[in-house]
Design an enzyme around this catalytic site. Structure first.
Site, PDB file in Angstrom:
ATOM      1  N   ASP A 471       0.826  -1.210   0.000  1.00 36.73           N
ATOM      2  CA  ASP A 471       0.000   0.000   0.000  1.00 36.73           C
ATOM      3  C   ASP A 471       0.861   1.261   0.000  1.00 36.73           C
ATOM      4  O   ASP A 471       2.078   1.211   0.259  1.00 36.73           O
ATOM      5  CB  ASP A 471      -0.895  -0.035   1.261  1.00 36.73           C
ATOM      6  CG  ASP A 471      -2.190   0.730   1.091  1.00 36.73           C
ATOM      7  OD1 ASP A 471      -2.302   1.526   0.141  1.00 36.73           O
ATOM      8  OD2 ASP A 471      -3.095   0.562   1.937  1.00 36.73           O
ATOM      9  N   ASP A 539     -10.846   1.489  -3.448  1.00 35.84           N
ATOM     10  CA  ASP A 539     -11.460   1.119  -2.162  1.00 35.84           C
ATOM     11  C   ASP A 539     -12.969   1.023  -2.308  1.00 35.84           C
ATOM     12  O   ASP A 539     -13.645   0.462  -1.448  1.00 35.84           O
ATOM     13  CB  ASP A 539     -11.139   2.170  -1.092  1.00 35.84           C
ATOM     14  CG  ASP A 539      -9.783   1.898  -0.467  1.00 35.84           C
ATOM     15  OD1 ASP A 539      -9.236   0.810  -0.688  1.00 35.84           O
ATOM     16  OD2 ASP A 539      -9.269   2.788   0.236  1.00 35.84           O
TER      17      ASP A 539
END
Ligand code: DGJ
Length: 749
Positions: A471, A539
């Site tokens: 990430d 997301d």
């Protein structure tokens, strides 16, 4: 594939030709880029007439051109061309003039950059060397072609062969002047939770710059763009695609002139970029890609998908089906224990999931996003036996195990920061700005790259991880390292450090599946795909948003790269509720998984998920590795439709996603493309689990139609249309934002 004859350079891909020449003045003139043409002794039928246009004249009585109007393959600076040039150099006292003249060429096999990600495998590369002896510069333009794709890879490099310093203020990877100006520009723009939305506008006169200035390739502007004709559709018409193998600030500019030409240039964004080139030093620009299709957008996307699968991705997962994973992020956020994770893992095993992924919150003292990035050791309060212990337990359940990292980041509240505050990027005169309470590690510092690379790879190996989610949750704010003489080199040096880091970790752990992620899909680019074969797309896993995000993403990137999950029925990003089946229908074409707490689902929901997984395993290869063709767009039609077809055309999957249900709206007629005319196909709809969940239907994959390929593709199949009535069946095809999948299989004779 590459021919050099009579001063012409002819580059052929399976379906296209790219042509330029060295003119008698030693200047490279672009001639043609389009549908493949046979070789010819001369190309005067398509060439620009010398002396077309006006302005200053370069040349002599024998041969002269107005540079301002000519189609150039490599422009010089100042002199006769008033358009922007691909190379901006500054010599002594800001003198910027140079003239690039042809010196030599060579043809070699393979492509490979020394410092940057690079396409690979079975390429033939033409290198054309240009020089300006007055300035002591040598510029190389590289063109690589492959046997199995129409994508052409370009890059450029410059060598200082003189005795003085040169400042590079811009170096584009590719530049050429299209001989036509009338186009529609398609770009992929967005933000967190709405990445890669498709935008279209007529290409305006003047300069249009499509760029990122966020430090990364970014969700705001993906480096992939398309120039197409007004009349181009998914299945017909001309389109040109452009992309870059770079994860930092990028730009593609389109300069449309009054002479109806478009200069297209792609490369590192020159805003806040410059590079000091010492004598004998070389600077190489990232690779850029070009592709042309005369068969519409689908063919362009198809070529890019092939290119990504065959020449970008090199991990062992390249042609493999991806494991079905469950990620705990939206299920638990930071609030988990070993016990609760194992509870999820057991349920996951029961329903057929193949891998547990532990997301953020397992290390240091991280119970919120305010702390501990950089402290990559387990939080023993949550995980008493550490990551290694958890990994063993998950493995003993018969599941693979994966872990989240954010290696490039550091929290001010971390042991790493306390011992190395100088490792965070900071400007000497300003307080560094936080984003999500964190700072970015300075990857221009080799010590930092080595430290973080070693820590991450030893943990991966020690815990025998099968998968890593990498990430990166903030952009780069300050571009500064006090040891640099030229601060405008900072960001590119950061990217070189970043690529060194990901290369090191991925090479150390060749059997691990890596998924890149950046606050959702903020770093979906060809550069990073060279190291990590898939990216977390967004997301936002609400199925409506995802239809839009995935349609944009699929324009360039194949399904197997796109991380797509079923999250809880109430979307955390849009607060919209959807059935698990509608979510599944949208997510199941990608690198697929779930993102919820399975222990909170009731038996009926678990059964639905189990059935999804059984179905998915049967069709995973087709869904992830089949050829993708868009049929209707969410952006312009009331349904989104696409078909994924196996290469031998023996099977296909057709997706229909609805926007809003309206009585007596246009009928939905599914008409796949790219099937075999002669084959007879059986078509079955995926079980109507929604109905089953409501207690109204059967869960089955029933064969509904048998139809000849030619008839199916031409006439189509009209989907049944029913609604609640006093007598009627209690189901309605295509509820608002509902979707269906139709499996199409060749019937054995
Ligand atoms: C952003 C990612 O996109 C999410 O999936 C999750 O991993 C969080 N970061 C964790 O902090």
């Amino acid at each position: 594939m590459i021919k050099v004859e009579n001063g012409y350079f002819k580059i052929d891909t399976p379906n296209t030709t790219y042509l330029f020449k060295v003119n008698p003045l030693g200047i490279l003139e672009h001639i043609y880029y389009g549908k493949k043409i046979p070789s010819s002794k001369d190309y005067s039928f398509i060439e620009e007439q010398a002396k077309y246009g006006g302005g200053t004249l370069t040349g002599d009585n024998e041969y002269a051109i107005y540079e301002d109007c000519a189609s150039l393959e490599a422009s010089s600076s100042k002199r006769g061309d008033s358009r922007e040039t691909f190379l901006n150099l500054s010599f002594d006292s800001n003198d910027r003039e140079f003239v690039l003249k042809y010196k030599a060429y060579r043809i070699s096999n393979g492509v490979n950059l020394d410092t940057l990600p690079s396409s690979h495998d079975k390429a033939q590369t033409l290198s054309v060397i240009l020089e300006d002896e007055n300035r002591g510069i040598e510029v190389t333009l590289n063109y690589s072609v492959f046997e199995d794709t129409d994508v052409i890879v370009r890059n450029s490099s410059i060598k200082n062969v003189g005795k003085s310093l040169i400042k590079i203020e811009r170096i584009m990877s590719s530049s050429f002047d299209m001989i036509d100006g009338d186009f529609t520009l398609v770009t992929l723009n967005g933000a967190w939770a709405k990445e890669r939305q498709i935008n279209e506008a007529p290409l305006a006169m003047g300069i249009t710059k499509v760029s990122s200035n966020y430090g990364f390739s970014s969700a705001q502007t993906n480096p992939f763009t398309i120039l197409k004709k007004k009349e181009t559709t998914f299945v017909g018409g001309e389109a040109y695609g452009f992309n870059l193998l770079y994860s930092g600030n990028h730009m593609t500019t389109y300069e449309r002139t009054m002479y109806h030409k478009v200069r297209v240039m792609a490369g590192i964004n020159d805003y806040s970029f410059s590079w000091t080139l010492n004598p004998n030093a070389v600077f190489e620009a990232p690779e850029a890609t070009l592709c042309y299709s005369y068969q519409g957008i689908n063919k362009l996307s198809h070529e890019y998908h092939q290119f990504v699968r065959n020449h970008i991705i090199r991990s062992e997962f390249k042609d493999k089906e991806k494991p079905i994973l469950i990620n705990n992020w939206e299920g638990t956020y930071f609030n988990f224990t070993e016990e609760s994770l194992l509870g999820i893992a057991k349920k996951a095993k029961e329903v057929g999931i193949e891998m547990l992924v532990l997301d953020d919150g397992w290390f240091g003292k991280r119970n919120s996003d305010s702390t501990s990035l950089g402290d990559w050791y387990p939080n023993l309060e949550k995980l008493p036996e550490g990551i290694k212990g958890l990994s063993e337990k998950v493995h003993s359940l018969g599941l693979k195990f994966g872990l989240w990292f954010e290696p490039e980041m550091i929290s001010p509240d971390s042991d790493l920061y306390r011992s190395h505050p100088e490792w965070a990027i900071k400007h000497k005169s300003y307080v560094p700005l936080l984003s999500r309470n964190q700072l970015v590690l300075d990857l221009t510092n080799e010590e930092v790259v080595k430290y973080i690379g070693d820590v991450v790879s030893s943990l991966i190996k020690d815990a025998k991880l099968d998968y890593v989610k990498w990430d990166c949750n903030r952009n780069i704010g300050d571009y500064y390292n006090e040891n640099l003489d030229n601060q405008e080199e900072f960001l590119h040096r950061y990217m070189l450090g970043f690529y060194k880091l990901v290369k090191h970790v991925t090479e150390e752990c060749p059997n691990v599946l890596f998924e890149s992620c950046s606050a959702g899909g903020n770093r979906a680019d060809l550069g990073l795909l060279c190291y990590m074969p898939q990216f977390w797309c967004s997301d936002n896993s609400d199925q409506v948003s995802r239809m839009m995000i995935q349609e944009g993403t699929l324009l360039c990137y194949p399904q197997c790269c796109i991380g797509a999950h079923v999250s809880s029925s109430l979307s955390h990003q849009t607060l919209r509720t959807a059935t698990y089946d509608n979510k599944f229908n949208v997510a199941c074409i990608g690198a697929f998984g779930y993102e919820l707490d399975l222990t909170k689902l009731n038996e009926r929901e678990l059964q639905a998920i189990k059935d999804q997984i059984t179905w998915f395993k049967k069709h995973r290869k087709l869904l992830q590795l089949g050829d993708f063709y868009q049929i209707k767009s969410f952006y312009t039609d009331n349904t989104q439709e696409f078909v994924i077809v196996s290469s031998d055309k023996s099977e296909a999957m057709y997706f229909v996603g609805n926007k809003v249900f309206m009585p007596y709206a246009c009928p939905t007629i599914i008409k796949p493309i790219e099937l075999n005319n002669e084959y007879v196909y059986e078509v079955s709809s995926r079980a109507q689990y929604q109905n089953a969940l409501l207690g109204k239907g059967e869960m089955c994959e029933s064969s509904e139609w048998t139809i000849l390929g030619e008839t199916f593709m031409n006439a189509g199949i009209r989907l049944p249309y029913e609604w609640l009535s006093g007598n009627g069946p209690e189901k309605r095809i295509m509820e608002d934002f509902g979707s269906r999948l139709y499996y199409i299989e060749k019937k054995e004779a």
